[in-house]
Design a protein around this motif. Structure first.
Motif, PDB file in Angstrom:
ATOM      1  N   LEU A 190     -15.983 -81.198 -53.645  1.00  0.00           N
ATOM      2  CA  LEU A 190     -16.779 -80.094 -54.193  1.00  0.00           C
ATOM      3  C   LEU A 190     -16.340 -78.740 -53.649  1.00  0.00           C
ATOM      4  CD1 LEU A 190     -20.358 -81.661 -54.152  1.00  0.00           C
ATOM      5  CD2 LEU A 190     -18.728 -81.522 -56.032  1.00  0.00           C
ATOM      6  N   ASN A 191     -15.393 -78.740 -52.726  1.00  0.00           N
ATOM      7  CA  ASN A 191     -14.858 -77.488 -52.190  1.00  0.00           C
ATOM      8  C   ASN A 191     -13.639 -77.005 -52.979  1.00  0.00           C
ATOM      9  OD1 ASN A 191     -15.022 -75.398 -50.215  1.00  0.00           O
ATOM     10  ND2 ASN A 191     -13.271 -76.280 -49.147  1.00  0.00           N
ATOM     11  N   PHE A 204     -16.540 -75.241 -63.550  1.00  0.00           N
ATOM     12  CA  PHE A 204     -17.841 -75.935 -63.533  1.00  0.00           C
ATOM     13  C   PHE A 204     -18.154 -76.559 -62.167  1.00  0.00           C
ATOM     14  CE2 PHE A 204     -16.390 -76.524 -68.035  1.00  0.00           C
ATOM     15  CZ  PHE A 204     -17.259 -75.601 -68.586  1.00  0.00           C
ATOM     16  N   MET A 205     -17.550 -76.049 -61.095  1.00  0.00           N
ATOM     17  CA  MET A 205     -17.789 -76.631 -59.772  1.00  0.00           C
ATOM     18  C   MET A 205     -19.252 -76.468 -59.342  1.00  0.00           C
ATOM     19  SD  MET A 205     -16.926 -78.389 -57.308  1.00  0.00           S
ATOM     20  CE  MET A 205     -15.198 -78.646 -57.659  1.00  0.00           C
ATOM     21  N   LYS A 206     -19.876 -75.347 -59.659  1.00  0.00           N
ATOM     22  CA  LYS A 206     -21.277 -75.153 -59.289  1.00  0.00           C
ATOM     23  C   LYS A 206     -22.174 -76.202 -59.936  1.00  0.00           C
ATOM     24  CE  LYS A 206     -21.031 -70.203 -58.323  1.00  0.00           C
ATOM     25  NZ  LYS A 206     -21.539 -68.847 -58.667  1.00  0.00           N
ATOM     26  N   THR A 207     -21.838 -76.566 -61.165  1.00  0.00           N
ATOM     27  CA  THR A 207     -22.609 -77.600 -61.866  1.00  0.00           C
ATOM     28  C   THR A 207     -22.434 -78.950 -61.180  1.00  0.00           C
ATOM     29  OG1 THR A 207     -22.270 -76.420 -63.945  1.00  0.00           O
ATOM     30  CG2 THR A 207     -22.982 -78.716 -64.089  1.00  0.00           C
TER      31      THR A 207
END
Length: 306
Positions: free
Chosen positions: A105-106, A111-114
């Motif tokens: 997730l880093n 769309f990483m925040k999602t």
């Protein structure tokens, strides 16, 4: 003039001090009423016999007999064994998975925040609700066994088999790693990218950068998560109480669950208080060991060990 200014300053400081104490008074009262006084009461109670039903008039002082009886109690020793086994397996297991998810997730992708929100959401679901969901998943004809049948594997009755019940609870714990994952993610985002770029220029490989730069720089985060995991593991209660009630064959009789049974089912409040203080001592010793060992593996920004 100077004396008058000093008097005014002193009066102003006293007024500010009174206001400060007034602001923190709710916390101080809460600490004394709901933490310190109950702790002292339980300490006194651990030296007594009291069945809680008949009132304080029946409290009998027995000295350290409750503590002596603990280590002659097979169920107490079994609960210690179950809890220590749970700690030894679950703590490294959860830390590794949390860190692995945080690394994914880093990444800087669309769309990483999602994705971060999706991974964090399960950890905010009420424990009872998630426990009921997992009870269905681990059923003999539950979703897990149905998935295993697709690979022609016959799954066990996870919660009804003493060989698998504890591991089922450990697997279920992965559902709630969101908080630990978020802490690791914040630690990873604080890693100095210039160091990593310099290492790449010098020819360092990805695994060398990870173990020589990333891990040392997030070691304070690992330290915090390990300490919190130790404390949380010895307080493990709700999932075991709802799903197994300590069974089958007491294979999930956690320390905190057995403490609850002695206090609120057997009404042996003095005995339960002694258990609580033994648990406090164990957590304190384990935490101090981790803190003492931190000087060998925890590195801070201005530390020359990196």
């Amino acid at each position: 003039m100077k004396k008058e200014n000093k008097k005014k300053a002193t009066a102003s400081q006293k007024r500010e001090n009174r206001q400060g104490y007034l602001y923190v008074m709710p916390w101080i009262l809460g600490f004394f009423l709901f933490t310190l006084i109950p702790m002292l009461f339980s300490l006194v109670l651990s030296l007594c016999n009291w069945d809680i039903v008949t009132g304080l008039k029946t409290v009998n002082f027995v000295g350290i007999d409750n503590y002596k009886n603990l280590f002659q109690d097979r169920d107490f020793l079994r609960s210690l064994k179950v809890t220590f086994k749970f700690c030894l397996i679950s703590i490294p297991f959860y830390q590794i998975i949390s860190l692995a998810v945080a690394l994914m997730l880093n990444m800087n992708i669309k769309f990483m925040k999602t994705f971060r929100l999706i991974y964090f959401l399960p950890s905010i679901i009420p424990v009872i609700a998630s426990t009921m969901i997992w009870s269905q998943i681990f059923g003999e004809s539950g979703l897990l066994n149905q998935a295993l049948r697709l690979f022609k594997v016959q799954g066990p009755a996870w919660l009804n088999n003493p060989r698998t019940s504890l591991y089922a609870l450990i697997i279920m714990g992965v559902w709630g790693i969101g908080n630990t994952m978020i802490i690791y993610l914040s630690g990873l985002q604080g890693v100095n990218e210039e160091l990593k770029e310099a290492a790449k220029i010098d020819g360092a490989k990805s695994h060398q950068i990870f173990f020589r730069i990333t891990i040392p720089m997030i070691s304070p985060t690992i330290f915090f998560n390990v300490v919190m995991a130790i404390i949380g593991s010895f307080q493990y209660f709700t999932q075991a109480y709802v799903m197994t009630e300590g069974g089958p064959l007491k294979s999930t009789l956690f320390y905190n669950l057995y403490l609850y049974i002695k206090a609120y089912k057997d009404y042996e409040m003095g005995y339960a208080s002694a258990m609580a203080w033994v648990m406090f001592a164990i957590i304190m010793i384990l935490t101090l060991i981790v803190i003492k060992s931190s000087s060998f593996w925890v590195y801070y920004q201005n530390d020359d060990k990196i």
